[in-house]
Motif scaffolding. Structure first.
Motif, PDB file in Angstrom:
ATOM      1  N   GLU A   5      -2.539   2.449  -4.000  1.00 16.47           N
ATOM      2  CA  GLU A   5      -3.539   3.285  -3.323  1.00 16.47           C
ATOM      3  C   GLU A   5      -3.079   4.733  -3.297  1.00 16.47           C
ATOM      4  OE1 GLU A   5      -4.117   2.249   0.753  1.00 16.47           O
ATOM      5  OE2 GLU A   5      -5.666   3.751   1.069  1.00 16.47           O
ATOM      6  N   GLU A   6      -1.802   4.939  -3.019  1.00 18.49           N
ATOM      7  CA  GLU A   6      -1.270   6.302  -3.017  1.00 18.49           C
ATOM      8  C   GLU A   6      -1.348   6.925  -4.398  1.00 18.49           C
ATOM      9  OE1 GLU A   6       1.606   9.419  -3.528  1.00 18.49           O
ATOM     10  OE2 GLU A   6       1.896   7.411  -4.312  1.00 18.49           O
ATOM     11  N   TYR A  22       1.799  -6.181  -0.244  1.00 14.49           N
ATOM     12  CA  TYR A  22       1.269  -5.061   0.532  1.00 14.49           C
ATOM     13  C   TYR A  22       1.931  -3.728   0.185  1.00 14.49           C
ATOM     14  CZ  TYR A  22      -1.859  -8.057   3.014  1.00 14.49           C
ATOM     15  OH  TYR A  22      -2.892  -8.915   3.299  1.00 14.49           O
ATOM     16  N   PRO A  23       3.251  -3.672   0.037  1.00 17.38           N
ATOM     17  CA  PRO A  23       3.812  -2.396  -0.447  1.00 17.38           C
ATOM     18  C   PRO A  23       3.247  -1.975  -1.805  1.00 17.38           C
ATOM     19  CG  PRO A  23       5.551  -3.745   0.458  1.00 17.38           C
ATOM     20  CD  PRO A  23       4.322  -4.611   0.417  1.00 17.38           C
ATOM     21  N   GLU A  27       4.034 -11.900   0.345  1.00 13.67           N
ATOM     22  CA  GLU A  27       3.377 -10.848   1.127  1.00 13.67           C
ATOM     23  C   GLU A  27       4.224  -9.573   1.152  1.00 13.67           C
ATOM     24  OE1 GLU A  27       3.841 -13.891   1.995  1.00 13.67           O
ATOM     25  OE2 GLU A  27       2.013 -14.798   2.811  1.00 13.67           O
ATOM     26  N   GLY A  28       5.543  -9.755   1.173  1.00 14.90           N
ATOM     27  CA  GLY A  28       6.431  -8.592   1.207  1.00 14.90           C
ATOM     28  C   GLY A  28       6.373  -7.766  -0.047  1.00 14.90           C
ATOM     29  N   LEU A  76       0.219  -2.749  -2.976  1.00 17.55           N
ATOM     30  CA  LEU A  76      -1.152  -2.275  -2.754  1.00 17.55           C
ATOM     31  C   LEU A  76      -1.151  -0.852  -2.210  1.00 17.55           C
ATOM     32  CD1 LEU A  76      -2.871  -5.436  -1.192  1.00 17.55           C
ATOM     33  CD2 LEU A  76      -3.377  -4.392  -3.408  1.00 17.55           C
ATOM     34  N   HIS A  77      -0.295  -0.583  -1.261  1.00 11.50           N
ATOM     35  CA  HIS A  77      -0.263   0.758  -0.664  1.00 11.50           C
ATOM     36  C   HIS A  77       0.285   1.780  -1.656  1.00 11.50           C
ATOM     37  CE1 HIS A  77      -0.083  -1.518   3.372  1.00 11.50           C
ATOM     38  NE2 HIS A  77      -1.321  -1.214   3.071  1.00 11.50           N
ATOM     39  N   ARG A  78       1.219   1.360  -2.504  1.00  7.07           N
ATOM     40  CA  ARG A  78       1.726   2.273  -3.525  1.00  7.07           C
ATOM     41  C   ARG A  78       0.632   2.613  -4.532  1.00  7.07           C
ATOM     42  NH1 ARG A  78       3.658   0.485  -7.895  1.00  7.07           N
ATOM     43  NH2 ARG A  78       4.205  -1.540  -6.976  1.00  7.07           N
TER      44      ARG A  78
END
Lengths: 210, 109
Positions: free
Chosen positions: B57-58, B50-51, B46-47, B53-55
């Motif tokens: 997305e950015e 999610y980073p 998970e660690g 995925l957010h990267r």
């Protein structure tokens, strides 16, 4: 996500934290719904705070976020000890004001060029000779005929401008009812063109042809 | 065989590929899909997920939106963008190049 959105996120931290936390909690819910033991799910998930910070770094401009945090921290420290903070601010203000004043003086006297045309080619001429006591002596005074001869001699290479001593005198403007003090100095008529002083409104000059 | 983190450098590729096949997945579904499809050989922490995925997305490769679940909570689902499809092609090409180079070394060494 554009740089603009990332900048906005710097100032919308609470909403960003809430969204990321909600997403991570939703992940835990899914894990529990899929049959995992809640305690085991949380244990295997790890540190929510660490994941939140890592995800947050991807959504903000990190340097601006650090700056915001530092400003807030500094403001809190200032509010804790207002008397000391005021003393420090006043001291800094006094020091900056003094430095600015000194620099303005040095700039006006030494650094800024004279407000004339070709200021870098303006020189003061002195005559060096032997005085009555036999020692070397510099003089910036001249008889007018000698000045005319020197001007004629250097006509192709330079222009000489003569200026008298400035003396304080009384001046009237438009009427004799008001008299003002001013400095009066006689100069060569071509000085205005040479130094491009014709448009200067702060130089009150009268051209008198001799 | 001990399950180690063998996903270094390929997490983006796996996520983009999964989203190209199955659009609108949330983070847990992506993690489960990687585990199930690889028959538990690969596991995404998970660690890391999610980073990443957010990267992504950015970077504009995926877009996210909140949807309401039956339980009343919200879930954040992701889908691939056009830029993400292009990036997926790039990642797949790079992966094939790397794996064929490794295979060559293994054959010849």
């Amino acid at each position: 996500m554009s740089i603009f959105s990332r900048l906005l996120n710097v100032f919308g931290c609470s909403r960003l934290h809430h969204d990321i936390a909600e997403e991570l909690n939703s992940h835990l819910d899914e894990a529990i719904e899929s049959g995992l033991d809640p305690i085991e799910a949380r244990r295997s998930f790890g540190s929510v705070l660490r994941y939140r910070e890592q995800s947050r770094d991807a959504k903000v401009v990190v340097c601006m976020d650090s700056l915001r945090a530092d400003v807030i921290f500094g403001w809190r420290q200032i509010r804790k000890k207002p008397a000391i903070s005021i003393a420090i601010v006043l001291s800094l203000g006094l020091a900056m004001g003094s430095c600015t004043a000194v620099f303005r003086l040095i700039d006006a006297l030494l650094l800024r060029p004279l407000p004339v045309s070709h200021a870098d080619r303006l020189y003061a001429m002195v005559l060096r000779g032997i005085g009555p006591d036999g020692t070397s002596r510099d003089s910036d005074s001249n008889e007018y005929p000698q000045f005319l001869k020197m001007r004629s001699a250097v006509r192709d290479d330079a222009e000489l401008i003569a200026a008298s001593w400035a003396e304080r005198t009384d001046l009237t403007f438009r009427s004799d009812s008001e008299t003002e003090k001013a400095y009066r100095q006689y100069v060569s008529a071509w000085m205005f063109d040479q130094l491009a002083l014709n448009q200067r409104l702060d130089v009150c000059c009268a051209r008198v042809m001799i | 065989m001990k399950k180690t983190d063998s996903l270094q450098g390929s997490l983006d590729l796996l996520v983009l590929k999964l989203l190209s096949r199955r659009p609108r997945l949330h983070g847990y579904a992506i993690m489960s899909a990687v585990r199930d499809t690889s028959e538990e050989v690969l596991r995404v922490e998970e660690g890391s997920l999610y980073p990443a995925l957010h990267r992504m997305e950015e970077a504009g490769w995926i877009r996210a939106e909140w949807v309401d679940k039956d339980s009343g909570r919200r879930a954040r689902i992701y889908e691939l963008t056009a830029a993400g499809r292009k990036q997926l092609a790039v990642e797949e090409s790079r992966w094939r190049m790397v794996t064929s180079a490794v295979n060559r070394v293994l054959r010849m060494a």
